[in-house]
Motif scaffolding. Structure first.
Motif, PDB file in Angstrom:
ATOM      1  N   SER A  36      -7.753   0.619   1.552  1.00  0.00           N
ATOM      2  CA  SER A  36      -7.516  -0.734   2.048  1.00  0.00           C
ATOM      3  C   SER A  36      -6.493  -1.469   1.190  1.00  0.00           C
ATOM      4  N   GLN A  37      -6.596  -1.351  -0.109  1.00  0.00           N
ATOM      5  CA  GLN A  37      -5.643  -1.999  -1.013  1.00  0.00           C
ATOM      6  C   GLN A  37      -4.246  -1.402  -0.854  1.00  0.00           C
ATOM      7  N   GLN A  95      -2.728  -2.714   2.338  1.00  0.00           N
ATOM      8  CA  GLN A  95      -2.268  -4.089   2.181  1.00  0.00           C
ATOM      9  C   GLN A  95      -0.989  -4.143   1.354  1.00  0.00           C
ATOM     10  N   ALA A  96      -0.898  -3.292   0.346  1.00  0.00           N
ATOM     11  CA  ALA A  96       0.321  -3.245  -0.463  1.00  0.00           C
ATOM     12  C   ALA A  96       1.526  -2.873   0.393  1.00  0.00           C
ATOM     13  N   LEU A 130      -6.119   2.708  -6.458  1.00  0.00           N
ATOM     14  CA  LEU A 130      -6.205   1.795  -5.323  1.00  0.00           C
ATOM     15  C   LEU A 130      -7.155   2.369  -4.293  1.00  0.00           C
ATOM     16  N   THR A 131      -7.847   1.491  -3.579  1.00  0.00           N
ATOM     17  CA  THR A 131      -8.575   1.938  -2.393  1.00  0.00           C
ATOM     18  C   THR A 131      -7.581   2.083  -1.256  1.00  0.00           C
TER      19      THR A 131
END
Length: 857
Positions: A388-389, A392-393, A385-386
Motif C-alpha cells: 500500500s505504501q 501510494q509512493a 514499504l508495504t
C-alpha cells in the motif's frame, strides 16, 4: 506475508498510472523533425554536441534506447532500422507518432521559452494529453527580451544604455502578469548554465550593489541582441528580483507565489559542473521560505545533496528527470535509490525533460517506470514499504505531488479502470502488444463503438491484425450508414449506404473481457474521416471536445449503475430475482438468491481494477445499485460501459438478465443511471448550473432518450420529479446539489448514449459560464410538484421537464446554442434516428416492447 497478486498490482500501477510531466519542452514541428543536421537524433540519449555527440552511439544508454525504440517502431534493433522506421511513421502520421510517444501523459508543463523556432507552440501539445498543457516561464529569457526592447528604445533616443530601474520595473510587471496568468504554473531559472548556482544575496558587502549592476548592464548591452545574459551580478539579480517580487506580491496583495525550477546537475558542456551542485542554493532557499524550489534533473551527480536539501527545507522538491535516458540502467536505479535515501516521498516529482524529438518523452517514461517499479518492488520484498505504501509512493511521484505543488487542481485519476489491468496486458502498447503476441497469440480484440441508439457495436480482430491497426498499417472503415442505424440495422430517414469513417483505437481503454467464455479484450475507439480528422458526431470525440472547451475548469464525473436482475419463469415471463426486497435491505430472499451474485460482480470488477465505492439493494424487486468512483469525463464513461458489460456477463453466467430498462414494474420505482458531476474550482458554479437549467429540456433529448424513459420521471418516486429546478440534497429535484461545485443529475437512465448525455450536460454548463449567466432559480427545498404555483414562481421554477421524447427533441432542434457546441449536422441525424426508433417501438404492443428493450438494455 505479501502476496504475489499484490506485488503484481503494484507493478501494473507503476507501469500505467497517468503522469504529470512537470518539466519538458516543445516538440519539433513536422517540417523539422527529420532535420537531423540541425537536430541530431543521437541527442535523445546524450547532452553532448558537435564532435562529442558522434561518440554517443558507443554509450550504454544509446544501446539500451535502440532496443527499446525497436519495440516501439516494430523494427530490427539497429540504429539504421530505427531511423528508417521512424521516418516512415513520421512521414505517414506525425501526430499519431507524437500521440504514441506521449501515451500515459496526463498533463505537460512546458518550458516553452527553450526554443522559439522550428517547434510547435505549447497549446498544440494539448491534443495529445488528457488535460491542458501549462507553461513554465524561463526568467532569463524574459529578462533578455526586456533588455532587447529597452536597448533598442535607448538607442533610438540617443542614450548610452537602458535604465536599470526601468528594467527592474518591467521585470516586476512581467512577473506579476505571469502570477496572474492561469496558463502559467511556475518559473524556471537556467542560471546554472550562465554563472552557476552560487547566487549572492544582496547586501553591503556583496557585488550586487546598484553601481555594480549598472556596470553589468552596460557590459551585457555592448553585445548584439538577442542577449544571452552571462554576467554574474546581473544573473544573480534577476533571480533575486524574481523571488523578492513574488514575496512582496503575496504579502501585500495576496497574489500567490508560484514554484521556481532550477536547472541543477548535468547538462551540456556550457555549464561548470562544479557550480551545478544544488548545495550552492542553500542560502537562497533559506532566505525565501515561502517560495517552493524545484531542483531539476535529479541534480545528478549531486542527487544526495539535493535529497538533503529536500529533507531539511519544506520548500524544496527534487525532480527525477533528464537522467532518463541519459545514463545506464544501473545508474538510473542508483539515482532513484539515492533520491529515496533522504527525500520525503511527498517532495519527489517526475519529468521527462522531453524536447524536440517525441522519442525523448517515450524513452524517459518507459525507463523511469521500469526503474521505479524495480526499486519499489525491492523495498516491498525487503519489508521497507508495504504494498500500500509503495503504491501510494508511485501515485504521488507520478501525479499527486506535481498536481498539488503547481496548484493544477486535476481530479484524481487513480481509479481509472485501465490503470493496472489494462496496461498490465499491453504494457505500453503497441510495444507491449508485441510481447503479448508471443505470450497470448490467440487473444481476440474487440474494437467497440456506441451508436446513436446506445447500442454497443463490435468489430473483432485476431491480435496480430489488431497490432497492424495500432501501428497504422491498416485502417478499419465503418459505413456512414451507422449514423442512421437502428438496433435492428434498419436505417432512419436520411441514411445512405455510401461513405465511411475510420475507427482509431484508444489504447488507454484496452481491457480484458471477464466472466465470459472468451479469450478476448475490448478497446474503445474514436471516429475519423479519410484524412484522420475527428468526425462530427463521434460520441467520445464530442465529450472530449466539450471538456477541453471548459478548461481551465476541470470536470469530474461519477456514475451509479442501477440494474434489475430478472430470470425467465416456466411460463416464459421475465420475473425479478428477488421479491422480498426493499431499499438498502438485507432480506433472507436477498441473502440466499442475490448476495452471492452481487459479491461475484464486485470481485470480478475488482479483477480489472474497477473498484466500487459501495453497492446495495435498491427499491424495486431484484434491483441493485453499484456506485463507481469519480474520474475524468471520458474515462468515467468508458469505465461505466465496461462495468455494465461485466455486470451483464456475470448475470448471464447464472442464467439471469441484468436490465437497465427504466420502469420494469408499474408498482415500483424505476431504474436510473444517476451521474454525479463536479467542477473545480467551483468559482463559476452558479453560471455553470444556470446554463444547465436553461437548456435542460434539450439535455433530456439525450439523457431521457426513449419514450419509456419518461415513465420514470414522476413526482414522489425520488426520480427528480417533474419540474426543471435544483435543490441542496433534494432527491426530488432533477439536479441535486451535494456541495460547492458538485451536483447529481437524476433525469438520466441506462438507455442513454452516455457520451452524448454528458456532452449535452457539460456543454450547457459551458454556455452558462461563457455567457456569465446569472442563476435565476432558487434552492428548491421540496418536491416542486407539491408546491403552489406562487411558491414555484418565487423560486424561479417556470418550466416542466418534457413529458415525451418528442418534446425533448423539439427543444433540442430549437436550441441553436447547444447545437453550436454539439454540431448541428449531428443533432439533425440524432433526431432522425430517435424519431425512427420511437416510431418502431410505438408500433409494438406494450408487452412486446418491454421484452424487446429488456433483451437489448
Amino acid at each position: 506475508m505479501t502476496s504475489q497478486a499484490n506485488v503484481d498490482e503494484l507493478r501494473a500501477l507503476v507501469r500505467s498510472h497517468p503522469l504529470i510531466d512537470n518539466h519538458a519542452h516543445n516538440i519539433l514541428s513536422a517540417n523539422h523533425v527529420l532535420d537531423y543536421d540541425a537536430y541530431p537524433l543521437e541527442s535523445i540519449t546524450s547532452e553532448a554536441h558537435g564532435e562529442a555527440l558522434k561518440q554517443a552511439r558507443q554509450t550504454v544508454p544509446h544501446h539500451i534506447a535502440v532496443k527499446q525504440l525497436a519495440t516501439l517502431l516494430a523494427c530490427e534493433p539497429s540504429w539504421e532500422a530505427v531511423k528508417a522506421a521512424r521516418e516512415q511513421w513520421v512521414s505517414r502520421d506525425y501526430e499519431g507518432f507524437v500521440r504514441k510517444c506521449l501515451e500515459g501523459t496526463h498533463t505537460l508543463l512546458l518550458d516553452d521559452l527553450f526554443a522559439d523556432v522550428d517547434v510547435e507552440n505549447y497549446a498544440w501539445h494539448d491534443r495529445f494529453t488528457n488535460s491542458k498543457t501549462k507553461r513554465i516561464v524561463r526568467i532569463e529569457t524574459v529578462a533578455a527580451g526586456i533588455l532587447d526592447s529597452l536597448w533598442r528604445k535607448a538607442r533610438d533616443e540617443g542614450k548610452i544604455e537602458p535604465n536599470l530601474q526601468v528594467f527592474q520595473i518591467h521585470l516586476q510587471r512581467r512577473i506579476k502578469g505571469y502570477l496572474e496568468d492561469v496558463e502559467v504554473v511556475g518559473f524556471k531559472s537556467v542560471i546554472c548554465y550562465r554563472t552557476g548556482l552560487d547566487i549572492s544575496l544582496p547586501g553591503p558587502d556583496t557585488e550586487n550593489s546598484y553601481e555594480t549592476l549598472k556596470g553589468s548592464l552596460l557590459r551585457i548591452c555592448r553585445e548584439e541582441p538577442p542577449y544571452r545574459i552571462s554576467d554574474k551580478p546581473f544573473n544573480d539579480h534577476i533571480v533575486y528580483l524574481t523571488l523578492s517580487t513574488m514575496r512582496v506580491l503575496e504579502q501585500q496583495y495576496k497574489i500567490k507565489a508560484k514554484p521556481i525550477q532550477f536547472h541543477t546537475g548535468l547538462g551540456d558542456s556550457d555549464l561548470d559542473l562544479r557550480l551545478a551542485n544544488p548545495a550552492h542554493l542553500q542560502p537562497l532557499i533559506a532566505h525565501f521560505p515561502e517560495i517552493d524550489f524545484v531542483l531539476l534533473h535529479s541534480s545528478y551527480p549531486y542527487t544526495r545533496e539535493a535529497g538533503y536539501l529536500a529533507s531539511v527545507y519544506p520548500n524544496v522538491y527534487l525532480d527525477l528527470g533528464e537522467v532518463f535516458p541519459m545514463v545506464s540502467s544501473d545508474a538510473e536505479e542508483t539515482i532513484v535509490r539515492q533520491a529515496f535515501d533522504l527525500t520525503p516521498i511527498s517532495r519527489l516529482l517526475w519529468s521527462t525533460d522531453g524536447h524536440f524529438h517525441p522519442e525523448t518523452f517515450w524513452l524517459s517514461n518507459v525507463q523511469f517506470r521500469k526503474t521505479l517499479e524495480t526499486v519499489l518492488v525491492d523495498y516491498v520484498s525487503q519489508g521497507s514499504l508495504t504494498v500500500s505504501q509503495a503504491k501510494q509512493a508511485a501515485v504521488d511521484i507520478l501525479f499527486h505531488n506535481s498536481n498539488k505543488l503547481y496548484n493544477l487542481n486535476l481530479p484524481r485519476p487513480e481509479n481509472n479502470s485501465y490503470i493496472s489491468q489494462r496496461h498490465a496486458i499491453t504494457d505500453s502498447a503497441p510495444s507491449g502488444l508485441f510481447d503479448l503476441a508471443t505470450q497470448d497469440p490467440n487473444l481476440i480484440v474487440w474494437m467497440q463503438w456506441v451508436d446513436y441508439t446506445a447500442t454497443i457495436r463490435v468489430r473483432m480482430f485476431p491480435l496480430r491484425e489488431f497490432m497492424k491497426i495500432v501501428r497504422g498499417e491498416r485502417r478499419i472503415g465503418i459505413t456512414l450508414a451507422v449514423l442512421h442505424m437502428l438496433q435492428d440495422d434498419l436505417l432512419a430517414p436520411g441514411g445512405l449506404a455510401t461513405g465511411q469513417f475510420y475507427m482509431r483505437p484508444d489504447m488507454s481503454t484496452f481491457s480484458r473481457n471477464v466472466a465470459l467464455k472468451s479469450n478476448s479484450a475490448t478497446v474503445m475507439t474514436f471516429w475519423e474521416d479519410e484524412n484522420g480528422i475527428p468526425l462530427e458526431g463521434c460520441p467520445r470525440t464530442t465529450l472530449q471536445r466539450v471538456v477541453k472547451a471548459l478548461e481551465p475548469i476541470q470536470v469530474t464525473l461519477g456514475f451509479e449503475i442501477e440494474v434489475v436482475f430478472v430470470r425467465q419463469s416456466d411460463s416464459g415471463d421475465l420475473v425479478p430475482l428477488t421479491k422480498n426486497h426493499s431499499w438498502s435491505s438485507m432480506t433472507a430472499d436477498i441473502r440466499h438468491n442475490a448476495l452471492p451474485l452481487v459479491e461475484e460482480i464486485v470481485s470480478t470488477l475488482a479483477s480489472i481494477d474497477i473498484y466500487l465505492e459501495q453497492f446495495h439493494a435498491e427499491s424495486a424487486p431484484g434491483q441493485f445499485e453499484f456506485i463507481l468512483p469519480p474520474n475524468t469525463p471520458l474515462a468515467a464513461v468508458d469505465t461505466l460501459l465496461k462495468a455494465r458489460a461485466t455486470v451483464h456477463h456475470v448475470a448471464e453466467k447464472h442464467g439471469l438478465r441484468a436490465t437497465l430498462y427504466p420502469r420494469p414494474y408499474r408498482f415500483a420505482a424505476g431504474t436510473a443511471s444517476h451521474a454525479h458531476f463536479s467542477i473545480s474550482p467551483p468559482t463559476h458554479q452558479d453560471s455553470f448550473l444556470a446554463g444547465i437549467l436553461a437548456h435542460f429540456s434539450s439535455i433530456t433529448a439525450f439523457s431521457l432518450s426513449q419514450d419509456i424513459s419518461y415513465a420514470r420521471v414522476a413526482s414522489g418516486v425520488w426520480a427528480g420529479s417533474e419540474w426543471v429546478t435544483w435543490g441542496t440534497q433534494n432527491r426530488e429535484a432533477p439536479i441535486r446539489k451535494i456541495s460547492a461545485g458538485h451536483w447529481e443529475l437524476k433525469s438520466l437512465d441506462g438507455l442513454a448514449n452516455m457520451y452524448f448525455a454528458m456532452s449535452a450536460l457539460l456543454g450547457a454548463g459551458y454556455i452558462g459560464v461563457n455567457k456569465s449567466m446569472p442563476l435565476l432559480h432558487g434552492d428548491c427545498p421540496a418536491d416542486a410538484a407539491t408546491l403552489s404555483a406562487k411558491e414555484r414562481e418565487d423560486l424561479g421554477i417556470v418550466q416542466q421537464i418534457p413529458k415525451t421524447l418528442e418534446q425533448s427533441l423539439l427543444a433540442l432542434e430549437s436550441d441553436a446554442e447547444l447545437q453550436g457546441i454539439l454540431g448541428s449536422a449531428f443533432v439533425t441525424r440524432y433526431c432522425a434516428v430517435k424519431r425512427a426508433e420511437a416510431e418502431k417501438l410505438a408500433a409494438m404492443d406494450e408487452g412486446s416492447r418491454r421484452e424487446w428493450l429488456m433483451e437489448r438494455y
